[in-house]
Design a protein around this motif. Structure first.
Motif, PDB file in Angstrom:
ATOM      1  N   GLN A 411      23.879 -72.332   0.719  1.00 38.45           N
ATOM      2  CA  GLN A 411      23.303 -71.161   0.935  1.00 38.45           C
ATOM      3  C   GLN A 411      23.600 -70.730   2.289  1.00 38.45           C
ATOM      4  OE1 GLN A 411      20.032 -70.499  -1.423  1.00 38.45           O
ATOM      5  NE2 GLN A 411      18.760 -72.307  -0.240  1.00 38.45           N
ATOM      6  N   VAL A 412      22.580 -71.661   3.307  1.00 37.39           N
ATOM      7  CA  VAL A 412      22.610 -71.269   4.693  1.00 37.39           C
ATOM      8  C   VAL A 412      23.973 -71.410   5.388  1.00 37.39           C
ATOM      9  CG1 VAL A 412      21.491 -71.897   6.930  1.00 37.39           C
ATOM     10  CG2 VAL A 412      20.082 -72.102   4.664  1.00 37.39           C
ATOM     11  N   GLY A 413      24.509 -72.354   5.281  1.00 39.47           N
ATOM     12  CA  GLY A 413      25.957 -72.620   5.751  1.00 39.47           C
ATOM     13  C   GLY A 413      26.830 -71.620   5.566  1.00 39.47           C
ATOM     14  N   SER A 414      27.023 -71.271   4.271  1.00 40.58           N
ATOM     15  CA  SER A 414      27.617 -70.232   3.738  1.00 40.58           C
ATOM     16  C   SER A 414      27.538 -68.737   4.579  1.00 40.58           C
ATOM     17  CB  SER A 414      27.964 -70.015   2.351  1.00 40.58           C
ATOM     18  OG  SER A 414      28.392 -71.119   1.679  1.00 40.58           O
ATOM     19  N   ARG A 415      26.237 -68.394   4.345  1.00 41.95           N
ATOM     20  CA  ARG A 415      25.884 -67.189   5.293  1.00 41.95           C
ATOM     21  C   ARG A 415      26.199 -67.429   6.273  1.00 41.95           C
ATOM     22  NH1 ARG A 415      24.653 -62.347   2.221  1.00 41.95           N
ATOM     23  NH2 ARG A 415      24.151 -60.924   4.128  1.00 41.95           N
ATOM     24  N   ILE A 416      25.844 -68.134   7.287  1.00 40.39           N
ATOM     25  CA  ILE A 416      26.159 -68.097   8.767  1.00 40.39           C
ATOM     26  C   ILE A 416      27.464 -68.058   8.993  1.00 40.39           C
ATOM     27  CG2 ILE A 416      25.959 -69.501  10.925  1.00 40.39           C
ATOM     28  CD1 ILE A 416      23.484 -70.673   9.921  1.00 40.39           C
ATOM     29  N   LEU A 417      28.644 -68.844   8.349  1.00 39.89           N
ATOM     30  CA  LEU A 417      29.983 -68.438   8.637  1.00 39.89           C
ATOM     31  C   LEU A 417      30.409 -67.144   8.072  1.00 39.89           C
ATOM     32  CD1 LEU A 417      29.932 -71.573   9.151  1.00 39.89           C
ATOM     33  CD2 LEU A 417      31.904 -71.634   8.076  1.00 39.89           C
ATOM     34  N   ALA A 418      29.905 -66.770   7.086  1.00 37.73           N
ATOM     35  CA  ALA A 418      30.257 -65.500   6.492  1.00 37.73           C
ATOM     36  C   ALA A 418      30.026 -64.388   7.492  1.00 37.73           C
ATOM     37  CB  ALA A 418      29.979 -65.274   5.172  1.00 37.73           C
ATOM     38  N   GLU A 419      28.725 -64.235   8.060  1.00 37.63           N
ATOM     39  CA  GLU A 419      28.334 -63.240   8.909  1.00 37.63           C
ATOM     40  C   GLU A 419      29.061 -63.347  10.234  1.00 37.63           C
ATOM     41  OE1 GLU A 419      24.540 -61.702   9.058  1.00 37.63           O
ATOM     42  OE2 GLU A 419      24.306 -61.731   6.850  1.00 37.63           O
ATOM     43  N   VAL A 420      29.095 -64.447  10.667  1.00 36.00           N
ATOM     44  CA  VAL A 420      29.571 -64.683  12.253  1.00 36.00           C
ATOM     45  C   VAL A 420      31.157 -64.465  11.882  1.00 36.00           C
ATOM     46  CG1 VAL A 420      30.275 -66.228  13.870  1.00 36.00           C
ATOM     47  CG2 VAL A 420      27.922 -66.104  12.788  1.00 36.00           C
ATOM     48  N   PHE A 421      31.902 -64.733  11.187  1.00 33.10           N
ATOM     49  CA  PHE A 421      33.423 -64.503  11.088  1.00 33.10           C
ATOM     50  C   PHE A 421      33.473 -63.008  10.773  1.00 33.10           C
ATOM     51  CE2 PHE A 421      34.346 -69.113  10.676  1.00 33.10           C
ATOM     52  CZ  PHE A 421      35.348 -69.122  11.715  1.00 33.10           C
ATOM     53  N   ALA A 422      32.851 -62.568  10.035  1.00 29.91           N
ATOM     54  CA  ALA A 422      32.923 -60.954   9.601  1.00 29.91           C
ATOM     55  C   ALA A 422      32.644 -60.096  10.778  1.00 29.91           C
ATOM     56  CB  ALA A 422      32.192 -60.604   8.551  1.00 29.91           C
ATOM     57  N   GLY A 423      31.580 -60.688  11.385  1.00 27.35           N
ATOM     58  CA  GLY A 423      31.078 -59.878  12.526  1.00 27.35           C
ATOM     59  C   GLY A 423      31.971 -60.168  13.883  1.00 27.35           C
ATOM     60  N   LEU A 424      32.584 -61.167  14.217  1.00 29.50           N
ATOM     61  CA  LEU A 424      33.588 -61.237  15.199  1.00 29.50           C
ATOM     62  C   LEU A 424      34.944 -60.432  14.694  1.00 29.50           C
ATOM     63  CD1 LEU A 424      33.319 -64.824  15.912  1.00 29.50           C
ATOM     64  CD2 LEU A 424      32.475 -63.486  16.897  1.00 29.50           C
ATOM     65  N   ILE A 425      35.332 -60.279  13.733  1.00 32.28           N
ATOM     66  CA  ILE A 425      36.390 -59.405  13.440  1.00 32.28           C
ATOM     67  C   ILE A 425      36.097 -58.106  13.318  1.00 32.28           C
ATOM     68  CG2 ILE A 425      38.224 -59.143  11.493  1.00 32.28           C
ATOM     69  CD1 ILE A 425      38.376 -62.052  11.101  1.00 32.28           C
ATOM     70  N   GLN A 426      34.968 -57.711  12.766  1.00 32.16           N
ATOM     71  CA  GLN A 426      34.697 -56.269  13.005  1.00 32.16           C
ATOM     72  C   GLN A 426      34.311 -55.685  14.516  1.00 32.16           C
ATOM     73  OE1 GLN A 426      31.125 -56.812  10.141  1.00 32.16           O
ATOM     74  NE2 GLN A 426      32.514 -56.097   8.516  1.00 32.16           N
ATOM     75  N   GLY A 427      33.815 -56.808  15.179  1.00 31.60           N
ATOM     76  CA  GLY A 427      33.587 -56.410  16.581  1.00 31.60           C
ATOM     77  C   GLY A 427      34.768 -55.962  17.431  1.00 31.60           C
ATOM     78  N   ASP A 428      36.111 -56.574  16.914  1.00 32.93           N
ATOM     79  CA  ASP A 428      37.435 -56.477  17.807  1.00 32.93           C
ATOM     80  C   ASP A 428      37.844 -54.956  17.129  1.00 32.93           C
ATOM     81  OD1 ASP A 428      39.859 -56.291  18.544  1.00 32.93           O
ATOM     82  OD2 ASP A 428      40.414 -58.374  17.539  1.00 32.93           O
ATOM     83  N   PRO A 429      37.845 -54.246  18.249  1.00 34.43           N
ATOM     84  CA  PRO A 429      38.430 -52.842  17.910  1.00 34.43           C
ATOM     85  C   PRO A 429      39.695 -52.707  17.546  1.00 34.43           C
ATOM     86  CG  PRO A 429      38.075 -53.222  20.267  1.00 34.43           C
ATOM     87  CD  PRO A 429      37.456 -54.340  19.770  1.00 34.43           C
ATOM     88  N   GLY A 430      40.474 -53.757  17.715  1.00 36.72           N
ATOM     89  CA  GLY A 430      41.910 -53.524  17.381  1.00 36.72           C
ATOM     90  C   GLY A 430      42.098 -54.441  15.929  1.00 36.72           C
TER      91      GLY A 430
END
Length: 485
Positions: A411-430
């Motif tokens: 649960q901890v590892g899954s949440r960290i990876l999901a949030e970071v990868f989603a956040g990095l791609i959402q943070g890319d305006p393109g």
């Protein structure tokens, strides 16, 4: 810069002696035992994960530093998965990576060569299946770390060839750019490549590694822990712990192609030592001989008739070769030659909180002492002061073993990876998540509205340049010097 997901949590304190004893207990005793294989994650995803890591992080801080302030550490990669490790700054600024003249939209591709002691003399001497290289063998690529070992180098090469195939198909009118009428063929190809890469990262790579529902929860319900203002950063809880999961996936030996395989007819298995040797970053044999071109059917699900090799399970163990890596053998401190100790040491230097603190901060119930104490690794953790507060990297791997039997992160590892990868791609305006959230892949794939790493390889073509049909092909003629490898 780097940063923290949980800046208010206290750091875990540990001595080098404690870390050495835990690191020693994390060495896998039977690295070739099939019981340690992960049936849901083909072996190629270990090195796709390394390629992705090199695309988003580059920390040059020496391991010898007593402590490290993440807010003062410069990340020499853009934090989003935008393939800057592949494209650099494009053909105008980094022309040494691209072809010249009318083909400047295409990457240079390197040629393999014959060397004394090739495993199979019947393989053609020169084929376009190596990284492009300068006269001294240095790879002409956006990130030299992608020449550290042969599988990550061949993964980088696959993306070079993928881009080139997209350019050629655009030029022939067989593909349409995402933006109609886009003037630059290079930019049209780059956008197609990056959007399909983002899709692979989220829906092929990440879904195999984490609990199935977590990514949907993050994409639909929003991020709760990876929060940034204008631009994303790389959290050290991710880079220094959670995303180091790939080290437990590494095998000691691989079924690499019909020549270098443990199967009947092969010369020898492709050991980690050989995979480092046939590279420019950690080894010395470049350009690679033609019989070291990878057979992707053995690493990804590109051929339904052939079962690829598997990664090792996600658990607190690493194979013995990772405890004495060639690239660290000049270290006078023998402890620093072990990747396991280096990971634990880096976590302390970064001031990472314990796994229990992170679990509580996320509103989750931490692993109990009884769960943590199982196995020889758990016994070492208990005996060395980690009963209540456990190093985050170790905790995440232990959580995967306890909660998911090593098949995926807990649960901890899954949440960290999901949030970071989603956040990095959402943070890319393109990215497609920003411009066109309902976009679906448009390149040919085995499943409509999907695109996997296997689809990328099949689209690019030449998944097995040196092999005959079948899982292993004919037995090669082998020279005596080749057997000495």
């Amino acid at each position: 810069m780097f940063g923290r997901m949980f800046p208010a949590l206290p750091p875990l304190a540990a001595t080098d002696n404690q870390l050495v004893k835990l690191a020693t207990a994390m060495t896998e005793f039977a690295p070739d035992d099939p019981i340690g294989d992960n049936p849901g994650i083909p072996a190629g995803f270990t090195y796709l994960g390394q390629f992705i890591d090199h695309d988003i992080t580059l920390d040059l801080t020496p391991i010898g530093r007593a402590n490290i302030d993440p807010m003062a550490v410069h990340n020499f990669r853009t934090p989003g998965p935008d393939l800057d490790c592949l494209y650099g700054l494009g053909p105008r600024v980094h022309p040494f990576m691209y072809q010249r003249g009318q083909d400047k939209d295409l990457f240079l591709i390197g040629e393999t060569s014959a060397t004394p002691g090739r495993g199979d003399p019947s393989v053609p001497v020169s084929q376009p299946f190596d990284l492009p290289r300068g006269p001294d063998g240095t790879a002409l690529i956006g990130d030299p770390r992608n020449d550290e070992n042969l599988v990550v180098a061949q993964t980088h090469l696959a993306f070079l060839r993928f881009h080139n195939k997209v350019v050629i198909q655009l030029k022939a009118g067989n593909l349409e750019p995402i933006v109609p009428g886009q003037a630059s063929r290079f930019e049209a190809a780059r956008q197609l490549v990056i959007w399909h890469y983002h899709w692979i990262v989220l829906y092929d790579f990440l879904r195999r590694l984490i609990q199935p529902s977590v990514l949907d929860e993050v994409l639909q319900g929003g991020r709760k822990f990876f929060i940034y203002d204008r631009e994303p950063f790389i959290p050290v809880e991710f880079s220094g712990a959670a995303y180091r999961l790939g080290h437990s996936m590494v095998r000691a030996t691989y079924d690499y192609n019909r020549v270098f395989t443990p199967k009947s007819g092969g010369v020898t298995p492709a050991t980690l030592e050989l995979l480092f040797l046939f590279s420019g970053g950690s080894g010395s044999v470049v350009p690679i001989p033609s019989d070291w071109i990878i057979d992707w059917r053995r690493f990804h699900e590109v051929d339904a008739s052939i079962t690829p090799g598997k990664s090792r399970k996600l658990d607190p163990f690493v194979v013995p070769p990772l405890t004495d890596l060639p690239e660290f053998r000049n270290e006078p401190d023998k402890r620093l030659r072990s990747l396991t100790f280096r990971n634990l040491k880096r976590g302390v230097q970064l001031g990472l909180p314990s796994g229990q603190w992170v679990a509580r901060q996320m509103g989750m119930t931490p692993l109990s002492a009884a769960e943590l104490s199982t196995g020889r690794d758990g016994a070492a953790a208990m005996a060395n002061g980690f009963r209540v507060q456990t190093p985050l990297w170790y905790y995440i791997l232990k959580e995967a073993k306890v909660q998911e039997h090593g098949l995926r992160l807990g649960q901890v590892g899954s949440r960290i990876l999901a949030e970071v990868f989603a956040g990095l791609i959402q943070g890319d305006p393109g990215s497609f998540l920003n411009i066109y959230p309902n976009w679906k892949p448009t390149l040919p794939s085995a499943t409509p509205d999907d695109f996997t790493m296997a689809d990328l390889l099949n689209f690019t073509g030449d998944v097995n340049p040196i092999g005959a049909e079948g899982a292993n092909g004919p037995e090669p003629e082998v020279s005596n010097s080749a057997r000495q490898w």
